[in-house]
Enzyme design. Structure first.
Site, short mmCIF file in Angstrom:
data_model
loop_
_atom_site.label_atom_id
_atom_site.label_comp_id
_atom_site.label_asym_id
_atom_site.label_seq_id
_atom_site.Cartn_x
_atom_site.Cartn_y
_atom_site.Cartn_z
N ASP A 117 -21.82 29.00 16.81
CA ASP A 117 -21.05 28.48 17.93
C ASP A 117 -19.57 28.34 17.58
OD1 ASP A 117 -21.10 27.18 20.64
OD2 ASP A 117 -20.18 25.59 19.44
N THR A 166 -16.71 30.10 23.90
CA THR A 166 -15.70 29.55 22.99
C THR A 166 -15.19 30.60 22.01
OG1 THR A 166 -17.44 28.72 21.54
CG2 THR A 166 -16.54 27.19 23.14
N THR A 167 -16.10 31.44 21.52
CA THR A 167 -15.67 32.49 20.59
C THR A 167 -14.78 33.48 21.32
OG1 THR A 167 -17.83 32.24 19.54
CG2 THR A 167 -16.49 34.11 18.85
N ASP A 183 -25.54 25.03 25.45
CA ASP A 183 -24.72 26.09 26.07
C ASP A 183 -25.44 26.70 27.26
OD1 ASP A 183 -22.85 25.72 24.13
OD2 ASP A 183 -22.91 27.75 23.32
P1 ADP Z 1 -19.10 32.99 23.06
O1 ADP Z 1 -18.86 31.82 22.16
O2 ADP Z 1 -17.82 33.62 23.49
O3 ADP Z 1 -20.02 32.69 24.19
P2 ADP Z 1 -21.25 34.59 22.04
O4 ADP Z 1 -21.53 34.85 20.60
O5 ADP Z 1 -22.17 33.72 22.79
O6 ADP Z 1 -19.78 34.07 22.13
O7 ADP Z 1 -21.17 36.01 22.76
C1 ADP Z 1 -20.93 36.14 24.12
C2 ADP Z 1 -20.79 37.59 24.50
O8 ADP Z 1 -21.99 38.31 24.22
C3 ADP Z 1 -20.53 37.73 26.00
O9 ADP Z 1 -19.49 38.65 26.19
C4 ADP Z 1 -21.86 38.26 26.52
O10 ADP Z 1 -21.71 39.05 27.69
C5 ADP Z 1 -22.31 39.10 25.36
N1 ADP Z 1 -23.75 39.39 25.38
C6 ADP Z 1 -24.78 38.56 25.59
N2 ADP Z 1 -25.96 39.22 25.54
C7 ADP Z 1 -25.66 40.51 25.31
C8 ADP Z 1 -26.43 41.71 25.13
N3 ADP Z 1 -27.75 41.71 25.21
N4 ADP Z 1 -25.74 42.86 24.87
C9 ADP Z 1 -24.41 42.86 24.76
N5 ADP Z 1 -23.64 41.79 24.91
C10 ADP Z 1 -24.24 40.63 25.18
MG MG Z 2 -22.01 32.12 24.08
#
Ligand code: ADP
Ligand code: MG
Length: 514
Positions: free
Chosen positions: A56, A89-90, A381
């Site tokens: 996270d 957040t990332t 989240d």
């Molecule tokens: P954040 O802290 O920004 O939420 P995450 O590590 O949760 O970071 O990653 C979020 C990103 O991953 C978003 O852009 C979301 O659309 C993408 N995402 C989620 N599931 C998938 C998937 N199955 N394939 C590709 N991208 C995905």
């Molecule tokens: Mg996320």
């Protein structure tokens, strides 16, 4: 002439700008590898040896104990993202870092900071329009909500539990607290229990607290419970024990003991006669009182925490009572069922079907402390994004598709913008490419090739994202694969990243007191 203390440090002009930009970029860089479903986790060890393992963004940045003031501003981006929408957040931190990186190049090309700031603001406005165009036309039903929850948890350390099964529980929980006035997100809590590596989550229609009955002989389950919540010590008050008795005969001693016995019995009888089935008190309960009440079939919890007391009050409608004499039936709260269950090291009390509030608890069990902590963050989240998506009814494609569409629209509109500002607007679009590029890099793909393919697919098909499913990566419409994010998460990320980056770029003088 000195106007400042000799000890204060001052950095000016380009030096100040580049030092701030570098610090901001470094922070964003630190979380980059955690982005997306194939993002890696970080292990953070503090000076006391406490270990946190997480994916996270906000948690990582906060645990990192960052001191540089400009870097701290990127941490604030992640924090405000967490606070406003609970996810992304990332993304927000990485975009902010890349906006700074692009700004650095522009400054090198002699584009003035204020021109960069204007260009970024203009681009950010175009980005919000692009997001609006990406919103799905389909109704946000349970199926879509499940996809939103699952997308936010895919790739997180959810132990033996699949993101899919967790998402189902999350949607059920959010639906439960939906009212005519919106979604009461705060009425959903997550309670984790370390121990059995059971792969089950349970939705408790009420609250769960870490408390055990005051006496073994008490019932472990009470149906249709009348509940008293007290701030009263049920026993001879601790202060009284120190009182000196001038005792010089056995008779006097017996009298003193009798007096104490009857005082204690009096408390027990008052409680029993009040008609309460279950009693929670924030203070001690004398063993003799517990014993008596156990025989009367009353379930008692002693020394409960103040916040537990508050939760019980708000769930059951009980009124806290500070003196036993004041206890009346009208002070009682009610619940369909209260049960106590033992989990090895600790006991939990489940208060279900409280009369006052529609509260639910996602009860999760996991193998170790680290697993349950990360599970709690992931579910937190997911609850946030599902609540956000339900409240607004607006979802956009994930997997980089929205970022590609935003960048495309910004580049098109940039053509009509005069002068050097055009460079800044275009740079904003370039900065957004970091999201699909990073998603590709984190799945082991060549980021440049992936970006080229994605743009081509966006050009020909419209919606196109880099969908990851286990080891395979497909370029296709994310809606078809259930990869969806709430529109608000994207909006907030763009806005907060722009705000922090422009603020940092504008600074050309850093004066630090010793
Ligand atoms: P954040 O802290 O920004 O939420 P995450 O590590 O949760 O970071 O990653 C979020 C990103 O991953 C978003 O852009 C979301 O659309 C993408 N995402 C989620 N599931 C998938 C998937 N199955 N394939 C590709 N991208 C995905
Ligand atoms: Mg996320």
């Amino acid at each position: 002439m000195f106007i400042m203390s000799e000890d204060s440090q001052r950095t000016q002009g380009r030096d100040a700008q580049s030092s701030n930009i570098m610090a901001g970029k470094a922070v964003a860089e630190a979380v980059r590898t955690t982005l997306g479903p194939r993002g890696m986790d970080k292990m953070l060890v503090d000076s006391a040896g406490e270990v946190v393992i997480t994916n996270d963004g906000a948690t990582i940045l906060n645990e990192m104990d960052i001191e540089h003031p400009a870097a701290q501003m990127i941490v604030e981006v992640a924090d405000s993202q967490e606070e406003e929408v609970g996810d992304g957040t990332t993304t927000a931190a990485v975009v902010a870092g890349n906006l700074l990186g692009e700004a650095e190049d522009l400054i090198e090309q002699d584009v003035h900071a204020t021109t960069i700031v204007e260009g970024y603001h203009e681009a950010s406005a175009i980005a919000l329009e692009a997001i609006a165009e990406q919103i799905s036309e389909d109704t946000v039903d349970d199926e879509v909500l499940k996809q939103v929850g699952e997308s936010s948890m895919t790739g997180k350390g959810t132990g033996g539990l699949t993101a899919e099964s967790l998402a189902e529980t999350v949607v059920e929980a959010i639906r439960h607290v939906e009212t005519d006035d919106g979604v009461a997100r705060d009425n959903v809590t997550v309670h984790t229990q370390v121990g059995a590596s059971s792969n089950a989550t349970e939705l408790v229609p009420g609250i769960v607290i870490d408390e055990e009955p005051a006496h073994e002989g008490m019932p472990s389950e009470v149906e249709d419970a009348s509940i008293a919540v007290l701030d009263v010590e049920l026993g001879v008050r601790t202060g009284d024990i120190d009182a000196e008795y001038a005792i010089d005969s056995i008779d006097q001693l017996n009298t003193a003991i009798d007096a104490e016995e009857s005082e204690v019995r009096g408390y027990a009888e008052t409680v029993a006669e009040s008609g309460a089935d279950v009693v929670f008190t924030t203070d001690d309960v004398d063993d003799r009182v517990s014993n008596y009440l156990a025989n009367e079939g009353v379930l008692v919890f002693e020394n409960i925490g103040n916040s537990d007391a508050r939760d019980i009050v708000s769930a059951t409608g009980a009124r806290r009572v500070g003196a036993l004499d004041d206890l009346e039936e009208s002070d009682f709260g009610h619940a369909d069922r209260i049960r106590s269950e033992n989990f090895g090291d600790n006991d939990l009390a489940f208060i279900e079907g409280g009369a006052a509030a529609e509260t639910v608890t996602v009860f999760v069990r996991g193998g170790t402390e680290h697993v349950v902590d990360e599970l709690e963050r992931a579910i937190g989240d997911a609850l946030d994004v599902v609540a956000t998506a339900l409240a607004s009814g607006e979802v956009v494609p994930g997997a980089g598709a929205t970022e590609i569409a935003i960048a495309d629209k910004i580049r098109q509109e940039a053509a009509g913008i005069e002068g050097r500002k055009q460079l800044a607007v275009t740079a904003f679009a370039d900065a957004l490419d970091v999201i699909p590029r990073t998603l590709a890099a984190n799945t082991g793909q060549d980021p440049i090739d992936a970006l080229v393919d994605l743009r081509a697919a966006h050009e020909s098909e419209g919606r196109a994202g880099l969908i990851t499913d286990g080891e395979t990566v497909t370029i296709d419409d994310p809606f078809e694969y259930g990869v969806v994010d709430p529109a608000d998460v994207k909006r907030e990320a763009i806005e907060s990243a722009t705000e922090a980056a422009t603020m940092i770029v504008r600074i050309d003088d850093v004066i630090a007191a010793e």
